[in-house]
Design a protein around this motif. Structure first.
Motif, PDB file in Angstrom:
ATOM      1  N   GLY A  13      43.503  70.358  18.482  1.00 21.41           N
ATOM      2  CA  GLY A  13      43.137  68.734  18.888  1.00 21.41           C
ATOM      3  C   GLY A  13      42.496  67.886  17.662  1.00 21.41           C
ATOM      4  O   GLY A  13      41.314  68.006  17.774  1.00 21.41           O
ATOM      5  N   GLY A  15      42.020  65.067  16.299  1.00 21.72           N
ATOM      6  CA  GLY A  15      41.994  63.464  16.301  1.00 21.72           C
ATOM      7  C   GLY A  15      40.849  62.918  15.669  1.00 21.72           C
ATOM      8  O   GLY A  15      40.649  63.669  14.383  1.00 21.72           O
ATOM      9  N   TYR A  16      39.979  62.085  16.145  1.00 21.45           N
ATOM     10  CA  TYR A  16      38.882  61.371  15.175  1.00 21.45           C
ATOM     11  C   TYR A  16      37.788  62.488  14.852  1.00 21.45           C
ATOM     12  O   TYR A  16      37.517  62.677  13.591  1.00 21.45           O
ATOM     13  CB  TYR A  16      38.225  60.306  16.076  1.00 21.45           C
ATOM     14  N   THR A  17      37.485  63.321  15.934  1.00 22.97           N
ATOM     15  CA  THR A  17      36.333  64.192  15.367  1.00 22.97           C
ATOM     16  C   THR A  17      37.013  65.316  14.775  1.00 22.97           C
ATOM     17  O   THR A  17      36.373  66.114  13.620  1.00 22.97           O
ATOM     18  CB  THR A  17      35.534  64.752  16.597  1.00 22.97           C
ATOM     19  N   SER A  36      48.104  69.809  16.582  1.00 24.95           N
ATOM     20  CA  SER A  36      48.745  68.499  17.245  1.00 24.95           C
ATOM     21  C   SER A  36      49.820  68.701  18.080  1.00 24.95           C
ATOM     22  O   SER A  36      50.514  69.791  17.772  1.00 24.95           O
ATOM     23  CB  SER A  36      48.873  67.416  16.049  1.00 24.95           C
ATOM     24  N   ARG A  37      49.962  67.806  18.988  1.00 24.13           N
ATOM     25  CA  ARG A  37      51.133  67.839  19.615  1.00 24.13           C
ATOM     26  C   ARG A  37      52.458  67.292  18.968  1.00 24.13           C
ATOM     27  O   ARG A  37      53.504  67.349  19.375  1.00 24.13           O
ATOM     28  CB  ARG A  37      50.940  66.921  21.174  1.00 24.13           C
ATOM     29  N   HIS A  42      50.896  63.344  12.899  1.00 28.32           N
ATOM     30  CA  HIS A  42      49.561  63.183  13.084  1.00 28.32           C
ATOM     31  C   HIS A  42      48.585  63.941  12.112  1.00 28.32           C
ATOM     32  O   HIS A  42      47.643  63.870  11.742  1.00 28.32           O
ATOM     33  CB  HIS A  42      49.115  63.614  14.483  1.00 28.32           C
ATOM     34  N   LEU A  56      48.382  71.940  25.237  1.00 24.73           N
ATOM     35  CA  LEU A  56      47.769  72.859  26.373  1.00 24.73           C
ATOM     36  C   LEU A  56      48.868  72.877  27.476  1.00 24.73           C
ATOM     37  O   LEU A  56      49.069  73.853  28.016  1.00 24.73           O
ATOM     38  CB  LEU A  56      46.428  72.036  26.919  1.00 24.73           C
ATOM     39  N   CYS A  74      38.814  70.449  21.037  1.00 29.51           N
ATOM     40  CA  CYS A  74      38.572  68.968  20.714  1.00 29.51           C
ATOM     41  C   CYS A  74      39.096  67.954  21.860  1.00 29.51           C
ATOM     42  O   CYS A  74      39.208  66.535  21.092  1.00 29.51           O
ATOM     43  CB  CYS A  74      38.687  68.317  19.303  1.00 29.51           C
ATOM     44  N   GLY A 101      32.476  68.546  25.130  1.00 29.51           N
ATOM     45  CA  GLY A 101      32.244  67.977  26.306  1.00 29.51           C
ATOM     46  C   GLY A 101      31.807  66.772  26.289  1.00 29.51           C
ATOM     47  O   GLY A 101      31.839  66.251  25.063  1.00 29.51           O
ATOM     48  N   ARG A 131      37.217  68.288  33.921  1.00 31.26           N
ATOM     49  CA  ARG A 131      36.933  68.844  32.544  1.00 31.26           C
ATOM     50  C   ARG A 131      35.366  69.730  32.678  1.00 31.26           C
ATOM     51  O   ARG A 131      35.334  70.599  31.831  1.00 31.26           O
ATOM     52  CB  ARG A 131      37.002  67.607  31.641  1.00 31.26           C
ATOM     53  N   VAL A 149      28.581  65.750  24.508  1.00 27.97           N
ATOM     54  CA  VAL A 149      28.554  64.787  23.331  1.00 27.97           C
ATOM     55  C   VAL A 149      28.216  63.399  23.683  1.00 27.97           C
ATOM     56  O   VAL A 149      28.922  63.002  24.682  1.00 27.97           O
ATOM     57  CB  VAL A 149      29.834  64.861  22.451  1.00 27.97           C
ATOM     58  N   ALA A 150      27.431  62.836  23.063  1.00 30.97           N
ATOM     59  CA  ALA A 150      27.075  61.343  23.379  1.00 30.97           C
ATOM     60  C   ALA A 150      28.229  60.605  22.709  1.00 30.97           C
ATOM     61  O   ALA A 150      29.260  61.016  22.340  1.00 30.97           O
ATOM     62  CB  ALA A 150      25.791  60.871  22.608  1.00 30.97           C
ATOM     63  N   ILE A 152      30.605  58.796  20.381  1.00 28.77           N
ATOM     64  CA  ILE A 152      30.858  59.217  18.982  1.00 28.77           C
ATOM     65  C   ILE A 152      31.288  57.702  18.007  1.00 28.77           C
ATOM     66  O   ILE A 152      32.006  57.159  18.844  1.00 28.77           O
ATOM     67  CB  ILE A 152      32.045  60.056  18.724  1.00 28.77           C
ATOM     68  N   ARG A 157      35.347  53.513  14.148  1.00 27.37           N
ATOM     69  CA  ARG A 157      34.813  53.417  15.652  1.00 27.37           C
ATOM     70  C   ARG A 157      33.545  52.959  15.408  1.00 27.37           C
ATOM     71  O   ARG A 157      32.355  53.470  15.489  1.00 27.37           O
ATOM     72  CB  ARG A 157      34.664  54.833  16.287  1.00 27.37           C
TER      73      ARG A 157
HETATM   74  N1  LIG Z   1      34.990  59.303  21.885  1.00 28.22           N
HETATM   75  C1  LIG Z   1      33.808  59.553  22.429  1.00 28.22           C
HETATM   76  O1  LIG Z   1      32.783  58.540  22.179  1.00 28.22           O
HETATM   77  C2  LIG Z   1      33.280  60.622  23.081  1.00 28.22           C
HETATM   78  C3  LIG Z   1      32.066  60.906  23.635  1.00 28.22           C
HETATM   79  C4  LIG Z   1      31.944  62.122  24.337  1.00 28.22           C
HETATM   80  C5  LIG Z   1      32.750  63.053  24.306  1.00 28.22           C
HETATM   81  N2  LIG Z   1      33.970  62.809  23.672  1.00 28.22           N
HETATM   82  C6  LIG Z   1      34.764  64.164  23.770  1.00 28.22           C
HETATM   83  O2  LIG Z   1      35.035  64.805  22.412  1.00 28.22           O
HETATM   84  C7  LIG Z   1      36.113  65.102  21.993  1.00 28.22           C
HETATM   85  C8  LIG Z   1      36.547  64.766  20.654  1.00 28.22           C
HETATM   86  O3  LIG Z   1      36.626  63.166  20.749  1.00 28.22           O
HETATM   87  P1  LIG Z   1      37.469  62.418  19.863  1.00 28.22           P
HETATM   88  O4  LIG Z   1      37.317  60.884  20.055  1.00 28.22           O
HETATM   89  O5  LIG Z   1      37.485  62.846  18.398  1.00 28.22           O
HETATM   90  O6  LIG Z   1      39.138  63.027  20.578  1.00 28.22           O
HETATM   91  P2  LIG Z   1      40.306  62.251  20.147  1.00 28.22           P
HETATM   92  O7  LIG Z   1      40.217  61.296  18.787  1.00 28.22           O
HETATM   93  O8  LIG Z   1      41.134  61.558  21.425  1.00 28.22           O
HETATM   94  O9  LIG Z   1      41.027  63.690  19.618  1.00 28.22           O
HETATM   95  C9  LIG Z   1      41.582  64.630  20.406  1.00 28.22           C
HETATM   96  C10 LIG Z   1      43.062  64.961  19.926  1.00 28.22           C
HETATM   97  O10 LIG Z   1      43.245  65.967  20.750  1.00 28.22           O
HETATM   98  C11 LIG Z   1      44.672  65.964  20.828  1.00 28.22           C
HETATM   99  N3  LIG Z   1      45.285  66.347  22.360  1.00 28.22           N
HETATM  100  C12 LIG Z   1      45.132  65.610  23.391  1.00 28.22           C
HETATM  101  N4  LIG Z   1      45.411  66.122  24.750  1.00 28.22           N
HETATM  102  C13 LIG Z   1      45.670  67.209  24.183  1.00 28.22           C
HETATM  103  C14 LIG Z   1      46.450  68.367  25.110  1.00 28.22           C
HETATM  104  N5  LIG Z   1      46.437  68.504  26.099  1.00 28.22           N
HETATM  105  N6  LIG Z   1      46.901  69.460  24.206  1.00 28.22           N
HETATM  106  C15 LIG Z   1      46.633  69.824  23.116  1.00 28.22           C
HETATM  107  N7  LIG Z   1      45.852  68.738  22.262  1.00 28.22           N
HETATM  108  C16 LIG Z   1      45.785  67.523  22.973  1.00 28.22           C
HETATM  109  C17 LIG Z   1      45.287  64.680  20.481  1.00 28.22           C
HETATM  110  O11 LIG Z   1      46.036  65.087  19.219  1.00 28.22           O
HETATM  111  P3  LIG Z   1      47.622  64.727  19.058  1.00 28.22           P
HETATM  112  O12 LIG Z   1      48.146  63.619  19.626  1.00 28.22           O
HETATM  113  O13 LIG Z   1      47.764  64.874  17.565  1.00 28.22           O
HETATM  114  O14 LIG Z   1      48.091  66.166  19.782  1.00 28.22           O
HETATM  115  C18 LIG Z   1      44.080  63.906  20.211  1.00 28.22           C
HETATM  116  O15 LIG Z   1      44.038  63.019  19.123  1.00 28.22           O
HETATM  117  C19 LIG Z   1      37.158  64.864  23.350  1.00 28.22           C
HETATM  118  O16 LIG Z   1      37.024  65.998  24.205  1.00 28.22           O
HETATM  119  C20 LIG Z   1      36.507  63.735  23.862  1.00 28.22           C
HETATM  120  O17 LIG Z   1      36.572  63.462  25.246  1.00 28.22           O
HETATM  121  C21 LIG Z   1      34.437  61.783  23.132  1.00 28.22           C
END
Ligand SMILES: NC(=O)c1ccc[n+]([C@@H]2O[C@H](COP(=O)([O-])OP(=O)(O)OC[C@H]3O[C@@H](n4cnc5c(N)ncnc54)[C@H](OP(=O)(O)O)[C@@H]3O)[C@@H](O)[C@H]2O)c1
Length: 277
Positions: A13, A15-17, A36-37, A42, A56, A74, A101, A131, A149-150, A152, A157
């Motif tokens: 996965g 994405g941003y992180t 990536s999906r 992407h 997944l 991620c 998480g 989760r 994780v707090a 992000i 962002r």
């Molecule tokens: N954002 C926050 O402030 C925050 C805070 C605390 C924790 N978190 C957690 O930290 C993690 C990273 O956050 P992020 O903001 O970097 O996430 P993100 O930008 O949403 O990146 C995650 C990537 O995972 C891929 N994905 C999603 N569902 C999937 C699946 N079922 N199977 C395979 N790939 C999948 C997607 O990419 P594709 O579309 O290219 O497949 C998505 O862009 C996440 O688990 C999030 O819940 C985030």
């Protein structure tokens, strides 16, 4: 692992992180794959031979993952049954697994305390969340390291944008943040030297109220909040001591603990690039 051996990492996965981790990992010469999906659209920043189609919820894509690599998960580890089936299918114990998480996993009832109490890794979890169940399965059965994780933030962002758009307002609620570059460093540090089955809270260690952040936004950047004030929740104060001890051993301290400096940096980066806030 032999120190001379090149580390091999799959980012599940990207994405941003995941993108920030990818850049850091290749700068350290880790052999890194990104999933990536929709890899063609992407993952255009990744060489084609390092892109993996993985979803997944699509079992046919699981065998696309290389064997015996470290894994960085991620996206939310749910639904539970699929997480369990996937973990068994790919035998994650062979490598090191770090799962991102969220601090929202901690179950905090209304304490009535202001400021709210500090939360360390021993705090009770909200086990009703899918989760959290997935993460706990991976931790206790596969030795996964869980990062709680707090919020992000970073270029693209930007908390200033959240305030400008009314997503947050000047409430007394506490928020915990982590800059994406620090989070990426934490991911590599825990993959390298985190303890199997351990949990690490990941925040900058400075809980702030939205009121304080809105004050900074107004005084420093001339941005005035437009959002409603959430008065229902006191929020949490996340204790990151365990993480800091690990980072001290690794010699990689957090770099973005001063929010004013971080926001200055983000504003400069967003002004100089095409980053969409
Ligand atoms: N954002 C926050 O402030 C925050 C805070 C605390 C924790 N978190 C957690 O930290 C993690 C990273 O956050 P992020 O903001 O970097 O996430 P993100 O930008 O949403 O990146 C995650 C990537 O995972 C891929 N994905 C999603 N569902 C999937 C699946 N079922 N199977 C395979 N790939 C999948 C997607 O990419 P594709 O579309 O290219 O497949 C998505 O862009 C996440 O688990 C999030 O819940 C985030």
């Amino acid at each position: 692992m032999n120190e001379q051996t090149q580390r091999e990492l799959v980012i599940l996965g990207t994405g941003y992180t995941g993108r920030a981790v990818y850049k850091k990992a290749i700068s350290r010469r880790w052999l890194t794959w990104a999933t990536s999906r929709a890899p063609t659209t992407h993952l255009n920043f990744v060489p084609p031979e390092r892109r993996i189609h993985f979803d997944l919820s699509d079992r046919t894509t699981w065998s696309n993952l290389p064997h015996d690599c470290d894994l960085l998960w991620c996206f939310p580890a749910e639904p539970f049954e699929l997480v369990r089936e996937f973990a068994r299918a790919i035998n994650v114990v062979a490598g090191r697994l770090v799962v991102l998480g969220s601090t929202s996993a901690y179950h905090t009832g209304p304490s009535g305390e202001d400021p709210p109490p500090w939360i360390d890794e021993t705090a009770p979890l909200d086990q009703t969340k899918a989760r959290v169940q997935g993460e706990e399965f991976l931790r206790t059965t596969c030795g996964a390291i869980i990062l709680r994780v707090a919020g992000i933030y970073g270029p693209g962002r930007n908390p200033l944008t959240w305030i400008k758009r009314g997503r947050v307002g000047p409430s007394r609620k506490y928020v915990n943040l982590i800059h994406v570059d620090d989070l990426a460093e934490v991911c590599l540090a825990t993959l390298t030297s985190g303890g199997r089955g351990e949990i690490y809270n990941v925040s900058d260690g400075v809980p702030r109220t939205w009121q304080d952040i809105c004050h900074l936004a107004r005084e420093r950047f001339g941005i005035h909040p437009v959002g409603d004030v959430d008065t229902d929740s006191a929020g949490k104060r996340i204790d990151n001591s365990k993480l800091l001890a690990l980072l001290a051993r690794a010699g990689t301290p957090l770099l973005y603990t001063d929010l004013r400096q971080s926001l200055d940096h983000i504003v400069a980066v967003e002004a100089s690039t095409e980053v969409t806030p």
